[in-house]
Design a protein around this motif. Structure first.
Motif, PDB file in Angstrom:
ATOM      1  N   TRP A 631       0.882  -1.162   0.000  1.00 48.02           N
ATOM      2  CA  TRP A 631       0.000   0.000   0.000  1.00 48.02           C
ATOM      3  C   TRP A 631       0.923   1.217   0.000  1.00 48.02           C
ATOM      4  N   ILE A 632       0.960   1.930  -1.107  1.00 50.52           N
ATOM      5  CA  ILE A 632       1.867   3.070  -1.250  1.00 50.52           C
ATOM      6  C   ILE A 632       1.035   4.334  -1.412  1.00 50.52           C
ATOM      7  N   GLY A 633       1.251   5.281  -0.506  1.00 47.09           N
ATOM      8  CA  GLY A 633       0.520   6.542  -0.560  1.00 47.09           C
ATOM      9  C   GLY A 633       1.467   7.723  -0.591  1.00 47.09           C
ATOM     10  N   TRP A 634       1.120   8.727  -1.378  1.00 44.43           N
ATOM     11  CA  TRP A 634       1.938   9.936  -1.449  1.00 44.43           C
ATOM     12  C   TRP A 634       1.022  11.155  -1.442  1.00 44.43           C
ATOM     13  N   SER A 635       1.473  12.198  -0.764  1.00 42.50           N
ATOM     14  CA  SER A 635       0.670  13.407  -0.611  1.00 42.50           C
ATOM     15  C   SER A 635       0.943  14.394  -1.739  1.00 42.50           C
TER      16      SER A 635
END
Length: 689
Positions: A631-635
């Motif tokens: 699960w990869i999240g970036w703002s």
């Protein structure tokens, strides 16, 4: 060209070249004439290669379109050259023979382990030089390098000695003659006019076609044994010569270190078909004792795909010997997906839920069904938008789930020949019933696009349910079935003096069904352990998760912190039944890299990695015993967000399941309730079969 016409010219050319060799006197006319005769003997077999157009660069090297050199290996138009000479993929190739004739040439095959290219021209009666016996080549002997770049009438000459034999793990002869693009593809000749080898750029530090160019004219050059080339010519004429792979990995790559037990057996590799498994030891290859990692490399690196090796393996003091064909390429494992959430039943596997839109829903499976048996058939090719391929091996046609995985009997004492090793359990699934593990292994063998037939008990009726396995979803379903934990008291427990240093949050009462774990590495701006427990508790209860966390002992993360994290996870594994596929490690911002390092060091204990605006985002190999979902999240305010997007694409290309995407918060904001809920649903998804 005849000796009487060209010998004087070659002698004059040699007059400007210092001749030195171990144990021999320089500057003697007899030596010069001997070298000249050797050159004259081989010169008719050296050709000039010219190309038209092509790529300007090969890797980071700017490639010119000037002439290069080749060596005749077959009378009916067969020529070899260095792969570097033709790596720019020219539109046309012209070969000029020593007698002045010119022919268009075609590329027939590549030898990617020795960086040779085989060409063919429409000619016959070509002069093939005499090979020097490989076993007779000795260090200190004369070595004469020839090229045809500057002229098609006289070869360029560089004289030196044989510096060493069996260099680069047995693939090459080393010489101190000046080797460069001037003579790549040309012959290295001994004083008797026999060809020692064909000159190519090679390097122990790389395997690309341009590796070795850094030693241009340095006195470090390499040639591939000419006798060896001729011995494989029939095979080379029919197909590409690819590097051969056995399909095993070890804990380290220190060539001088003692070879330890096998740490990984590649999925569907040649050695896996024998039943060789993690923990076994390789004792010998082709009769040569293997004691160090360097011995293993030297035994395997010179070999090609489809070469057969004799392998001696030991397990628990018992030995077996097998004949193993090496593979040209190891299949890439892709995690299959059915969308079945399961519990253990007394007999078989009970379906506790079906993910909406999944292959299981399409097949008609329902909550409450009990899967008792699975039959496999040959996999069909996946749909056109898929890149997966059928595995080369075939799984067993029937796998009774109510009996667990069937294992071969133990080895008899002493040496055995050709019998399969007893197949111990490769993967450690604490708390996961044997029937569930067995069903997962059958699915792993079938792969996405393959079909199975399930025997299902539904309310006392036996049904045959055909199921086509799919791929892990590219989007998180809006709803994923869950079985909440029974209400009860939870405990925030610290294993160290400072609560935020190493802690866990778990039910006080015993739990029978396997649980998942959300294991967080503390970022510098994370809330306290107590606050995290309060924020995550609704998700933990709904999706049957434990919560644990660890912070650095010092200002920066240390290797010892990974050991502390491992101890904390081990404590949870002892206290609760744990579903390894749902052990999820979380890192955000400045704790992302250490979270990723922990996962890479504990692939057999962790099933998911959450990285939020942090991490190095490496791309490890996929393996059925080391399933890992991301699960990869970036703002939006993260200056490196494009790197995260590219990393997610790279991981998907490597067949890893990846979800997440752009976050609706800033990088410094801890995941809000809606993001925590999505991660909770994802934890169910990665635990599904």
């Amino acid at each position: 060209m005849t000796m009487t016409r060209t010998l004087p010219a070659i002698v004059l050319l040699l007059a400007a070249i210092p001749l030195t060799a171990q144990g021999q006197s320089p500057e003697t006319s007899a030596t010069r004439e001997a070298v000249a005769r050797a050159v004259q003997h081989v010169a008719p077999s050296v050709v000039r290669i010219e190309t038209t157009t092509g790529m300007e660069r090969i890797g980071r090297v700017r490639k010119g379109l000037g002439p290069s050199t080749g060596t005749i290996v077959g009378a009916d138009g067969w020529i070899v050259s260095s792969s570097f000479n033709l790596a720019h993929r020219p539109a046309g190739i012209i070969v000029s023979l020593a007698d002045g004739r010119k022919f268009p040439a075609r590329v027939v095959a590549q030898d990617d382990t020795r960086k040779l290219t085989l060409l063919n021209v429409d000619a016959s009666g070509l002069p093939v030089p005499t090979p020097a016996p490989k076993d007779a080549i000795a260090s200190g002997a004369w070595a004469i390098a020839l090229g045809k770049v500057w002229s098609n009438t006289e070869p360029s000459i560089s004289v030196g000695i044989v510096s060493a034999v069996d260099r680069l793990d047995g693939r090459a002869i080393q010489t101190d003659a000046k080797i460069s693009p001037t003579n790549y593809g040309g012959p290295l000749v001994d004083i008797e006019g026999r060809v020692l080898g064909v000159l190519v750029p090679l390097s122990p530090g790389g395997d690309s076609v341009e590796a070795g160019l850094e030693w241009y004219d340095s006195g470090i050059g390499f040639a591939i044994s000419f006798e060896e080339i001729l011995s494989r010519l029939d095979r080379f004429q029919k197909d590409e010569l690819k590097r051969g792979y056995l399909g095993v990995a070890f804990g380290g790559k220190n060539r001088l270190a003692e070879l330890g037990p096998i740490s990984r057996v590649a999925w569907h590799s040649p050695i896996a078909s024998l039943g060789v498994q993690r923990g076994d030891r390789i004792l010998a290859i082709n009769g040569k004792t293997i004691e160090r990692y360097g011995h293993l490399v030297q035994a395997l690196r010179p070999l090609y795909a489809n070469d057969v090796v004799t392998l001696t393996v030991e397990r628990d003091g018992k030995r077996q010997t097998h004949e193993v064909p090496l593979a040209a390429k190891l299949p890439v494992y892709e995690r299959p997906y059915a969308g079945v959430l399961v519990d253990h039943a007394k007999t078989g596997v009970r379906v506790r839920g079906v993910v909406p839109g999944s292959p299981a829903e399409a097949a008609g499976l329902r909550a409450g069904d009990v899967i008792g048996e699975v039959k496999t058939s040959d996999s069909e090719e996946p749909s056109s938008n898929s890149q997966a391929k059928k595995p080369s091996g075939k799984p067993p046609s029937n796998s009774p789930l109510d009996k667990g995985e069937q294992k071969d009997g133990p080895l008899d004492k002493g040496e055995q020949k050709d019998g399969p090793l007893d197949k111990g359990e490769n993967r450690k699934d604490k708390g996961e019933p044997n029937d569930v593990v067995t069903l997962a292994k059958v699915f792993d063998d079938v792969q996405p696009g393959g079909k199975v037939e399930l025997t299902v008990d539904r309310e006392g009726k036996t049904l045959a349910v055909p199921l086509t396995l799919g791929r892990f979803p590219l989007a998180l379903p809006e709803e994923v079935p869950s079985t909440p934990l029974a209400p009860g008291e939870w405990e925030l427990k610290s294993s160290e003096a400072e609560r935020d240093a190493a802690w866990s949050y778990a039910p006080k009462t015993a739990v029978k069904e396997p649980l998942g774990v959300l294991f967080t590495f503390r970022a510098s701006d994370d809330p306290t352990a107590k606050e995290l427990a309060e924020r995550w508790k609704p998700v933990l209860e709904k999706h049957r998760l434990l919560l644990a966390g660890i912070g650095p002992k010092a200002k920066r993360w240390q290797r010892s912190d990974l050991e502390r994290a491992s101890t904390l996870l081990e404590d949870l594994e002892k206290r609760f039944p744990i579903n390894r596929d749902r052990v999820i490690v979380v890192g955000r911002t400045n704790s992302g890299a250490v979270a990723e390092a922990f996962v890479n060091a504990n692939r057999r204990r962790v099933g998911g990695l959450v990285l939020l605006d942090g991490g190095r985002l490496s791309s490890p190999e996929t393996h059925p015993d080391e399933k890992l979902a991301y699960w990869i999240g970036w703002s939006t305010d993260n200056p490196k967000k494009s790197g995260f997007e590219q990393a997610a694409q790279r991981l998907r290309k490597a067949k890893h399941p990846v979800l997440g995407g752009e976050r609706t918060t800033t990088a410094k904001t801890y995941p809000p309730a809606d993001e925590r809920q999505r991660i909770g649903r994802w934890s169910e998804l990665i635990g599904a079969l």
